[in-house]
Scaffold this motif. Sequence first.
Motif, mmCIF file in Angstrom:
data_model
loop_
_atom_site.group_PDB
_atom_site.id
_atom_site.type_symbol
_atom_site.label_atom_id
_atom_site.label_comp_id
_atom_site.label_asym_id
_atom_site.label_seq_id
_atom_site.Cartn_x
_atom_site.Cartn_y
_atom_site.Cartn_z
ATOM 1 N N ALA A 475 -10.539 7.597 -1.480
ATOM 2 C CA ALA A 475 -9.263 7.040 -2.397
ATOM 3 C C ALA A 475 -7.971 7.474 -1.687
ATOM 4 C CB ALA A 475 -9.580 8.140 -3.736
ATOM 5 N N ALA A 476 -7.930 8.742 -1.099
ATOM 6 C CA ALA A 476 -6.494 8.708 -0.624
ATOM 7 C C ALA A 476 -6.084 7.684 0.287
ATOM 8 C CB ALA A 476 -6.492 9.987 0.290
ATOM 9 N N ALA A 477 -7.017 7.335 1.161
ATOM 10 C CA ALA A 477 -6.808 6.330 2.336
ATOM 11 C C ALA A 477 -6.235 4.820 1.626
ATOM 12 C CB ALA A 477 -7.915 6.228 3.236
ATOM 13 N N ARG A 478 -7.349 4.474 0.461
ATOM 14 C CA ARG A 478 -7.124 3.180 -0.180
ATOM 15 C C ARG A 478 -5.700 3.081 -1.124
ATOM 16 N NH1 ARG A 478 -10.166 2.126 2.882
ATOM 17 N NH2 ARG A 478 -12.342 1.723 2.772
ATOM 18 N N LEU A 479 -5.648 4.276 -1.652
ATOM 19 C CA LEU A 479 -4.365 4.516 -2.190
ATOM 20 C C LEU A 479 -3.012 4.281 -1.464
ATOM 21 C CD1 LEU A 479 -2.873 4.313 -4.837
ATOM 22 C CD2 LEU A 479 -2.979 6.889 -4.863
ATOM 23 N N ARG A 480 -3.283 4.924 -0.260
ATOM 24 C CA ARG A 480 -1.884 4.756 0.669
ATOM 25 C C ARG A 480 -1.982 3.418 1.370
ATOM 26 N NH1 ARG A 480 -3.780 7.298 5.777
ATOM 27 N NH2 ARG A 480 -4.851 5.213 5.737
ATOM 28 N N ASP A 481 -3.073 2.696 1.444
ATOM 29 C CA ASP A 481 -2.961 1.162 2.034
ATOM 30 C C ASP A 481 -2.445 0.578 0.848
ATOM 31 O OD1 ASP A 481 -4.253 2.001 4.226
ATOM 32 O OD2 ASP A 481 -6.273 1.311 3.656
ATOM 33 N N GLY A 482 -2.887 0.623 -0.369
ATOM 34 C CA GLY A 482 -2.394 -0.051 -1.397
ATOM 35 C C GLY A 482 -0.815 -0.036 -1.686
ATOM 36 N N VAL A 483 -0.445 1.354 -1.458
ATOM 37 C CA VAL A 483 1.045 1.466 -1.663
ATOM 38 C C VAL A 483 1.861 0.977 -0.462
ATOM 39 C CG1 VAL A 483 2.887 3.545 -1.443
ATOM 40 C CG2 VAL A 483 0.959 3.809 -2.765
ATOM 41 N N CYS A 484 1.441 0.896 0.746
ATOM 42 C CA CYS A 484 1.910 0.125 1.723
ATOM 43 C C CYS A 484 2.058 -1.216 1.405
ATOM 44 C CB CYS A 484 1.229 0.555 3.092
ATOM 45 S SG CYS A 484 1.371 2.211 3.657
ATOM 46 N N SER A 485 0.829 -1.795 0.931
ATOM 47 C CA SER A 485 0.980 -3.321 0.485
ATOM 48 C C SER A 485 2.284 -3.565 -0.479
ATOM 49 C CB SER A 485 -0.336 -3.751 0.038
ATOM 50 O OG SER A 485 -1.172 -3.962 1.016
#
Lengths: 586, 586
Positions: A475-485
């Motif tokens: 979850a942490a990595a995916r949310l970080r990626d999503g926020v960057c997008s």
Amino acid sequence: MSYRAPVEEMAFTLRHVAGLDAVLTQGGHEMAPEDVTAILDEAGKLANGVIAPLNRAGDRHGATLQDGAVTTAPGWREAYRAFVDGGWNGLGATPEHGGQGLPHLMAAACTEMWNGANLSFGLCPLLTAGGIEALTAHGSADLKARYLGKLVSGEWTATMNLTEPQAGSDLALLRSRAEPIGDGRYRIVGSKIYITYGEHDLTDNIVHLVLARLKDAPAGTRGISLFLVPKVLPDGTRNDLRCSGLEHKLGIHASPTCSMAFGDAGGAIGWLIGEENRGLACMFTMMNSARLNVGLQGVGVAEAAYQHALAYARDRRQGRAPGAPETSAIVAHADVQRMLLTMKASTAAARGICYLTAQALDAADGPEGRAAFERASLLTPVAKAFATDIANEVTSLGVQVHGGMGFIEETGAAQLMRDARILGIYEGTNGIQAIDLVTRKLPLSGGATARAQIATMRRVAEGLLKDGSPGFGHAAARLRDGVCSLDRATSFLLTTLGSNHPDAALAGAAPYLRLFGLVQGAACLAQAGLASSAVLKAGDTDPACGARIALARFFTENLLPAAGGLEQAVIDGGAFVEDAAAVLAG
Amino acid sequence: MSYRAPVEEMAFTLRHVAGLDAVLTQGGHEMAPEDVTAILDEAGKLANGVIAPLNRAGDRHGATLQDGAVTTAPGWREAYRAFVDGGWNGLGATPEHGGQGLPHLMAAACTEMWNGANLSFGLCPLLTAGGIEALTAHGSADLKARYLGKLVSGEWTATMNLTEPQAGSDLALLRSRAEPIGDGRYRIVGSKIYITYGEHDLTDNIVHLVLARLKDAPAGTRGISLFLVPKVLPDGTRNDLRCSGLEHKLGIHASPTCSMAFGDAGGAIGWLIGEENRGLACMFTMMNSARLNVGLQGVGVAEAAYQHALAYARDRRQGRAPGAPETSAIVAHADVQRMLLTMKASTAAARGICYLTAQALDAADGPEGRAAFERASLLTPVAKAFATDIANEVTSLGVQVHGGMGFIEETGAAQLMRDARILGIYEGTNGIQAIDLVTRKLPLSGGATARAQIATMRRVAEGLLKDGSPGFGHAAARLRDGVCSLDRATSFLLTTLGSNHPDAALAGAAPYLRLFGLVQGAACLAQAGLASSAVLKAGDTDPACGARIALARFFTENLLPAAGGLEQAVIDGGAFVEDAAAVLAG
């Protein structure tokens, strides 16, 4: 089909995602957590026990029109009476006019319940709430004195009369006319369509808010004024207006969608709300409130579809799940689980976004002031469009979980899908919401409002990293990626809006709104998961806490990864505006 | 609402995406390109002029049941007569039994047309086609002689009787019974539900293919036999079977969905098809054909929704597009263009996949043999599920393009959405298709079948790179990325299937099928674009060629980017199967 208001989840989201405690403190509400739960429980009883049971029969009976009078479906009058007698209509209105003065946040949770129980029913007070807001903000003291109390109590209802056959999304094309006749009164003449609860038998009077043009008004949207046009005039006579037809619709059959004729006999009597030619601004007060509430309708109907599908999946036995000794309930199959979790997670994400929006409206009345108001403005189109888009998806998945039974009307799953389909269209289509988000909301405070909101999402991702519970998975990595997008897409749009090709921003508006909703929704679920993790770490063993962590994991690992593709569509996909005419010519 | 069969696009896809020329040569069909166009044109005339005009009235009238007899909607009998008289029913059947012997590929294009014109109508010959296939493959010489000719001509129709209330996706739970009575005859007793065109007034006889259990048959699916049970027996008497009810459905109202009672008076007379207890294998012959055809139904209704929405968008004027001097037709707005292009591109992608599947069936009869048959097996679930998923999306977008009008039944857009909703459910739900793809089709030839298909997509991406036309934009890179995602997801699933946790493969089945469909669909559009680019480079100036390049660009830049997120869901998303029970318990 039985709906149960998910009171525990709502209360948890109110407190741990939307910060209800701070809202209560700031607003000076003396309310303990038990009081909050008590209110939600009472609302839940009315929703579950009185309003929800009318939903299926309302679909079959619909509303009927005879000799200009609309009869609502069986049970509708009694339910509305119970709703009004319970004081639920004026939940969010000021005590000055008889309201309960509760925060927007509490009203939002209740709105979700009425509409989860029954969209057709919930629409009626939703329109009245918009009317109350417009009148409170823009009405004269005299109009307020005459109408506000009865609208707040629910003794009368309100409508929004915007659309005309040639003027839907484009109100500049309005033709209805108004003419002053002295005494502050106006004569209104024109035809309106798609007027929800434009006529009904629930109350003795109906307060129509009508957009019309004064003679010699400027063309376009700067020449539109807003009028209050009651069905029954103060002297007790009928006004010159009538319901000329009911639409035959895909869904929400029990909600009468009226064609209205104003002034057949010379002119309906009305009073100006706000200033002449400034009607659109007044109507937007009403629309913004209505937009959040339509988002909450989406949350409600999605929740109802989830509950309905889950009950079926627990009951229906087909096939053997891996390792099962005998035929399993279909809820045990991975593919059905994926559908149900998608439904539950999408609904929870949309709920989080809508509640955050309501919280921003509450905060706007406090020391945060303008920043919170801008946050509410930013989030409103996302709440409306994301929640109603997922309502379409979730109710369609509800049909799918039912298999062949889903296509049979008796099951009820199809009704939820039919009913939900209007949500992405009315109160500004979801395409209009996306354009509003990109062209009017992103530029607020030079982009700082959006940036600040994205920063709150990034902090949640950091929180996940710090928490470190294995239950969160990726979850942490995916949310970080999503926020960057989201961050990159936001920068692209802000730059593009200032360029010579604003078309490219419009082209990316719809995927951008979806991207915003996905990442914001993921942040809400992660926030609920983090709060749950804290509870578990403190030694509690509430199984709902583990479930919230798992739900955040499901959303971030399975649905949020769409963010990368949406970012690409926003940034690299807009070239189609150059080719579209040629491609669509064929 | 008027449907026009898109003959030019169909012909181009048949030739340049699905390799019709090679199919014709290999099959020994002496057919020039003009002949192909002539057949498609004639089919188009019937679809546009005779079948499509019945679609709206069919929705309103539906089919009615009285005293066991079903009356179809007005005009249905005449249209069916015209269909049969034109020789269209036996298009793909062998000349030996009176068929035209055309390739699957040509039959596929025609199936798309009938269903684009009218899903409720198209279903009837679709079922008959499945019956013809099953009887041809597994029927005794005697049964073939008695029934095949009349099914091929369309003088009689066929049905599939699988589902019972307790046995839908899980046929192991079947309870209908059969008992031999000598002479090769059996007595059949049981109740079936959801039997499409189980009773009607279009023909004098109806040939029911019925799954039932023999006494002492093994439990589960290895104890099911298939029987041919005609409505009228060879001696002219009525068989002991009747329609006991019609379902009240969300859509396809004009298609009678029957509950069937077999053997109320002791037993319906039937004849075995294939061997005892091997009925499921025979039924799968029928189902595979039907699955591709249901995919084609999806293409057809999506095309109809696109045309309908495009016509509305050209007509409806709202708002001013950037730079426009006055109110624009909404087709000029970027957001509406995005919706329409999504509709058109998704439809074209699904068409490509379905035609490729039909081509593989044709190739399976030639020197390519087994490899082509496995390719058809691999592509069938993708064709069925992807095409019907996009049919739901496209028809819903069709409603959205219409705005408020889309929610009003008179417009027709809502009917297309309601009608399409069954496609993802019947003939094996799309979840079942995904499981079939992952657990039975990926492992074909140790994974080589899937690998070979992915290699064809990679070659298209290389072709884009080589072509280099600027009109393709980022298409080459996007398609390459998509193919890599599909490749990695495929490797993951093949590995996982062989592991101790096959559940993780089932968990990823649905997003994997979507991923496969997206990349395969993109490759089809890119292939059409490349063929168009070659035409343009050769000096031709057909504007349709530029449009195909732009459409490939739109799809690869705006829709295909979802591939990355789907790959993540397949590879990293499956953990939910461990948590699902807890999350769904709440």
